[in-house]
Design a protein around this motif. Structure first.
Motif, short mmCIF file in Angstrom:
data_model
loop_
_atom_site.label_atom_id
_atom_site.label_comp_id
_atom_site.label_asym_id
_atom_site.label_seq_id
_atom_site.Cartn_x
_atom_site.Cartn_y
_atom_site.Cartn_z
N LEU A 1 33.30 -9.81 108.47
CA LEU A 1 32.04 -9.90 109.18
C LEU A 1 31.24 -10.89 109.99
CD1 LEU A 1 29.87 -8.21 111.11
CD2 LEU A 1 28.48 -7.92 109.52
N ASN B 1 33.68 -13.12 112.07
CA ASN B 1 33.14 -13.32 113.56
C ASN B 1 32.30 -13.70 113.48
OD1 ASN B 1 36.21 -11.86 113.70
ND2 ASN B 1 35.67 -9.67 112.95
N HIS B 2 31.04 -13.61 112.69
CA HIS B 2 30.03 -14.16 113.14
C HIS B 2 30.82 -16.03 113.30
CE1 HIS B 2 26.97 -11.20 112.97
NE2 HIS B 2 27.14 -10.87 111.74
N THR C 1 31.43 -8.51 116.87
CA THR C 1 29.88 -8.54 116.18
C THR C 1 29.80 -7.31 115.77
OG1 THR C 1 28.52 -9.81 117.19
CG2 THR C 1 30.31 -10.77 115.54
#
Length: 508
Positions: free
Chosen positions: A102, A105-106, A122
């Motif tokens: 995660l 992707n942030h 996200t």
């Protein structure tokens, strides 16, 4: 399919991705009614239905092809680890892998400077992260002795490992796939098997186990969600936290700036009220969220709620406010972080609170504004806990008596201070950058930090000790009054009551 959404986006003044998201949330309503009509004797069809509708959302509608396979990779990695790794570190390994994915992707979102108007991976991945990490802990608890578990862990433990199809159906439960609410695996299996309905031993329409009243509640939620969406579209674009960065705001007086910011907070939050209320209604249509029968025989559907709007806008204190906001995420943070980082045999304290707030910030993204908000929130939670422990007992009346004037004043002050602190602490969350956040706090006179600083100085520099002494004196007087009409009480017992809660039970 963009040709279908572009004209609508232009008419509403919204981005195409925003319109697509709302359309998906609304489509979930009739699909929820289809889902619940699949008989509980065919659970595999319900699992396939969840996966199929999620594919429909991600592929032809949202066009998030590679994003879906990224989510699938996290799902499969969690499934393999939870099934074959039997060590105590398994849940933490899953946590690191899923949260790490995660976070990557942030970072990508930040590098490409995607705005909130763009829908990418996200958002759904944040929901999936809660599901997968909770599942890992539930499996771990299922392998532990029942005597070592608390009530929540006992109720949610997974003792029979699911098949891959069952796990995929759980991971891609379609009403909550895009923005939540997240649900744990035990609730999902109850939904699939209609366990809660069968326990009622009542029949709904056409002899089905589903009790009546579900559609009425669900479509009322849809109307509420659309109302909040309308408020945000018409007023939120102008009256939001970003107003603090305008010359108009800087020209106003201090008290005007503070007052305007409280109004902006309501409209800023309306978009979250909209999407969470819409998904709650769609989830109810699938049968999720049933909580029993009310006093008048009506069915209650409160279990899928993710927000309590009136509690947030008129909170008794900051703890009540936090408990009513993003409720499912609060459960995840409490059960999968707050309790898990606390050593066995000890009560969670300041360290556990700060780790939990840091995790929440990390889960939201890498913008510094998130960390400013949650760091500030950790201190606000601490002073709130100190106030409830030290000041609140002093204003409570005798058991069974109406609230005292002091208690009413305490509640009003708690509501006002909680709202002031909410809008102060939440501004970096929406502004994102540290520069904009500190400029906003400067425009607001750093009043939130002032409240926090004065409160902590009071409690840690003798105020808490002084309040405790007043509590003991107050409890002693009450005990003396009781002893006059009951059995005699020795003077030694009056000096130091064995437990304040035994004398003055907690009241609302």
């Amino acid at each position: 399919m963009d040709a279908l959404f572009t004209p609508l986006a232009g008419a509403l003044g919204a981005s195409v991705d925003q319109v697509k998201l709302i359309v998906c949330l609304l489509i979930a309503y009739p699909l929820g009614s289809v889902f619940i009509r699949i008989p509980s004797s065919r659970p595999e069809l319900k699992h396939l239905f969840n996966v199929g509708i999620t594919l429909l959302f991600f592929f032809p509608v949202l066009q998030l092809y590679t994003e879906f396979f990224q989510l699938l990779a996290s799902v499969l990695a969690t499934y393999v680890l939870a099934r074959y790794h039997h060590g105590s570190q398994m849940p933490w390994i899953v946590f690191v892998i899923v949260m790490g994915h995660l976070t990557v992707n942030h970072v990508i979102r930040a590098v490409y400077q995607y705005s909130y108007e763009k829908l990418e991976v996200t958002g759904p991945q944040m929901v999936l992260t809660m599901k997968l990490t909770t599942f890992a802990w539930n499996v771990y608890d299922g392998r532990r002795p029942a005597a070592d578990l608390d009530k929540w862990q006992t109720a949610k433990r997974v003792t029979k490992f699911p098949t891959l199809l069952e796990f995929l159906g759980y991971s891609f439960y379609f009403p909550g796939m895009l923005v939540g609410p997240y649900l744990d695996y035990a609730d999902y299996t109850d939904l699939i098997n209609e366990t809660v309905f069968k326990k009622l031993e009542i029949k709904g329409k056409k002899g089905r186990n589903v009790p009546v009243g579900r559609k009425r509640v669900a479509y009322r939620k849809m109307l509420e969600g659309l109302m909040y969406l309308g408020v945000f579209v018409t007023l939120g674009s102008t009256w939001n936290y970003g107003i603090s960065l305008t010359p108009w705001f800087a020209e106003k007086g201090f008290f005007t700036r503070v007052a305007v910011y409280q109004i902006c907070g309501v409209f800023e939050r309306s978009k979250y009220y909209a999407i969470w209320t819409l998904t709650e209604g769609a989830s109810i249509l699938t049968g999720l969220g049933f909580t029993g029968i009310g006093p008048s025989g009506e069915t209650l559907w409160n279990g899928a709620a993710n927000v309590k709007v009136l509690v947030i806008e008129f909170p008794e204190n900051f703890k009540v406010l936090l408990d009513a906001w993003n409720m499912k995420t609060n459960v995840w943070l409490r059960e999968c972080v707050y309790k898990r980082v606390t050593p066995a045999g000890k009560k969670p304290g300041f360290r556990s609170s700060m780790i939990t707030f840091a995790t929440s910030a990390f889960w939201h993204g890498i913008a510094l504004g998130y960390y400013l908000t949650f760091l500030t929130g950790g201190f606000i939670t601490t002073i709130g806990r100190l106030a409830r422990a030290n000041i609140r007992p002093l204003v409570l009346g005798a058991p069974g008596t109406p609230p005292t004037l002091a208690k009413r004043a305490y509640d009003i002050a708690g509501t006002v201070i909680s709202i002031l602190l909410l809008n102060y602490a939440a501004s970096p969350f929406m502004l994102l950058s540290a520069k904009a956040s500190f400029w906003t706090w400067w425009q607001l006179g750093f009043y939130g930090h002032g409240i926090i600083g004065v409160s902590m100085a009071f409690f840690y520099l003798g105020g808490a000790r002084w309040c405790k002494s007043l509590q003991y004196k107050q409890a002693g007087k009450l005990t003396r009054g009781i002893s006059m009409v009951g059995t005699p009480v020795e003077e030694k017992q009056l000096m130091v009551p064995p437990s304040l809660d035994q004398i003055v039970p907690p009241q609302k």
